[in-house]
Scaffold this active site. Sequence first.
Site, PDB file in Angstrom:
ATOM      1  CB  SER A 198      -0.889   0.016   1.241  1.00  0.00           C
ATOM      2  OG  SER A 198      -1.485   1.293   1.368  1.00  0.00           O
TER       3      SER A 198
ATOM      4  CG  HIS B 128      -4.045  -1.305  -1.465  1.00  0.00           C
ATOM      5  ND1 HIS B 128      -5.186  -2.044  -1.743  1.00  0.00           N
ATOM      6  CD2 HIS B 128      -4.393  -0.439  -0.492  1.00  0.00           C
ATOM      7  CE1 HIS B 128      -6.171  -1.631  -0.965  1.00  0.00           C
ATOM      8  NE2 HIS B 128      -5.729  -0.652  -0.201  1.00  0.00           N
TER       9      HIS B 128
ATOM     10  CG  ASP C  63      -5.140   2.858   0.948  1.00  0.00           C
ATOM     11  OD1 ASP C  63      -6.098   2.078   0.798  1.00  0.00           O
ATOM     12  OD2 ASP C  63      -4.067   2.541   1.494  1.00  0.00           O
TER      13      ASP C  63
ATOM     14  CG  MET D 298      -8.191   7.748   2.408  1.00  0.00           C
ATOM     15  SD  MET D 298      -7.194   7.890   3.884  1.00  0.00           S
ATOM     16  CE  MET D 298      -6.485   6.234   3.921  1.00  0.00           C
TER      17      MET D 298
ATOM     18  CG  HIS E 139      -9.322   0.650  -0.381  1.00  0.00           C
ATOM     19  ND1 HIS E 139      -8.720   0.453   0.846  1.00  0.00           N
ATOM     20  CD2 HIS E 139     -10.657   0.637  -0.141  1.00  0.00           C
ATOM     21  CE1 HIS E 139      -9.642   0.334   1.782  1.00  0.00           C
ATOM     22  NE2 HIS E 139     -10.823   0.453   1.211  1.00  0.00           N
TER      23      HIS E 139
ATOM     24  CG  MET F 291     -11.216   3.829   2.109  1.00  0.00           C
ATOM     25  SD  MET F 291      -9.712   3.791   3.082  1.00  0.00           S
ATOM     26  CE  MET F 291      -8.511   3.852   1.754  1.00  0.00           C
TER      27      MET F 291
ATOM     28  CG  MET G  23     -11.649  -1.993   5.265  1.00  0.00           C
ATOM     29  SD  MET G  23     -10.063  -1.664   4.459  1.00  0.00           S
ATOM     30  CE  MET G  23      -9.133  -0.868   5.784  1.00  0.00           C
TER      31      MET G  23
ATOM     32  CG  ASP H  54      -6.293  -2.409   3.325  1.00  0.00           C
ATOM     33  OD1 ASP H  54      -5.197  -2.191   3.863  1.00  0.00           O
ATOM     34  OD2 ASP H  54      -6.901  -1.554   2.641  1.00  0.00           O
TER      35      ASP H  54
HETATM   36  C1  DX5 Z   1      -6.166   2.064   5.646  1.00  0.00           C
HETATM   37  C2  DX5 Z   1      -5.736   1.659   4.258  1.00  0.00           C
HETATM   38  C3  DX5 Z   1      -4.678   0.637   4.190  1.00  0.00           C
HETATM   39  C4  DX5 Z   1      -3.362   1.024   4.812  1.00  0.00           C
HETATM   40  C5  DX5 Z   1      -2.672  -0.208   5.293  1.00  0.00           C
HETATM   41  O1  DX5 Z   1      -7.313   2.819   5.554  1.00  0.00           O
HETATM   42  O2  DX5 Z   1      -6.861   1.137   3.547  1.00  0.00           O
HETATM   43  O3  DX5 Z   1      -4.483   0.206   2.854  1.00  0.00           O
HETATM   44  O4  DX5 Z   1      -2.509   1.697   3.922  1.00  0.00           O
HETATM   45  O5  DX5 Z   1      -1.515   0.158   5.966  1.00  0.00           O
HETATM   46  P1  DX5 Z   1      -0.891  -0.764   7.111  1.00  0.00           P
HETATM   47  O6  DX5 Z   1      -0.417  -2.017   6.476  1.00  0.00           O
HETATM   48  O7  DX5 Z   1       0.200   0.076   7.665  1.00  0.00           O
HETATM   49  O8  DX5 Z   1      -1.990  -1.033   8.120  1.00  0.00           O
HETATM   50 ZN    ZN Z   2      -6.556   0.216   1.540  1.00  0.00          ZN
END
Ligand code: DX5
Ligand code: ZN
Length: 213
Positions: free
Chosen positions: A6, A29, A31, A33, A62, A64, A133, A171
């Site tokens: 990620s 990956h 993220d 947000m 992903h 969010m 999650m 994740d």
């Molecule tokens: C959290 C993200 C994850 C995050 C995971 O909201 O969706 O993808 O980057 O990071 P680690 O492995 O540090 O928990």
């Molecule tokens: Zn994620």
Amino acid sequence: MKIAPSILGCDFARLKEETDSVAGSDYLHVDVMDGMFVPNISIGIPVVESLSRATDIPLDVHLMITKPERYAERFVKAGASILTIHIEATDKAHECLKQIKALGAVPAISIKPGTPAQAAFEYLDEVGMVLVMTVEPGFGGQKLIPECLDKAAVLKEQICRRGLDVMIEADGGITPENIALVRRSGVDMAVVGSAVFNAKDRRSVIEQLRRAD
Ligand code: DX5
Ligand code: ZN
């Protein structure tokens, strides 16, 4: 076990080098947000576009974000191979998944720790992946909530019973210490942020995670 580093765990000022340092990963990956669905803001469409030009690793995006149907098309066109939406974020999930598929990406759904596995059952015929999650979405570096893995096992069982070809991704908080537990819960692909990007030798951590059984 497939591994998707990620990039939330990386140094964004050096994104290309960071991405190259995890070459050979199954997916990257990404993220996204919006500061509404989760209490944090990360990156968006221009970064996905640039990344898709800069790397051969397929992008596992992903979302969010609230009402992902507003932006799904743009993320697929920007280069997402897998596009994941949260079922808690929309009342148009079925339509949105259809649209993602029609645009040529793999449609996927995600559930937060408080959402029961059964809430995902009605989507299993329409997705290529379910993202469970294992922390509250919003931040990297949190501790894995082991109860969330029970949901992965419930989903795996349902997918097998219905003879479907749907991957399970987990994740949040995954490390070399707990990867065996993750694997035993039926997870096919693990997202790993800090445990990969905080390591000096990232490729060896990825290999170690991959071998989990
Ligand atoms: C959290 C993200 C994850 C995050 C995971 O909201 O969706 O993808 O980057 O990071 P680690 O492995 O540090 O928990
Ligand atoms: Zn994620």
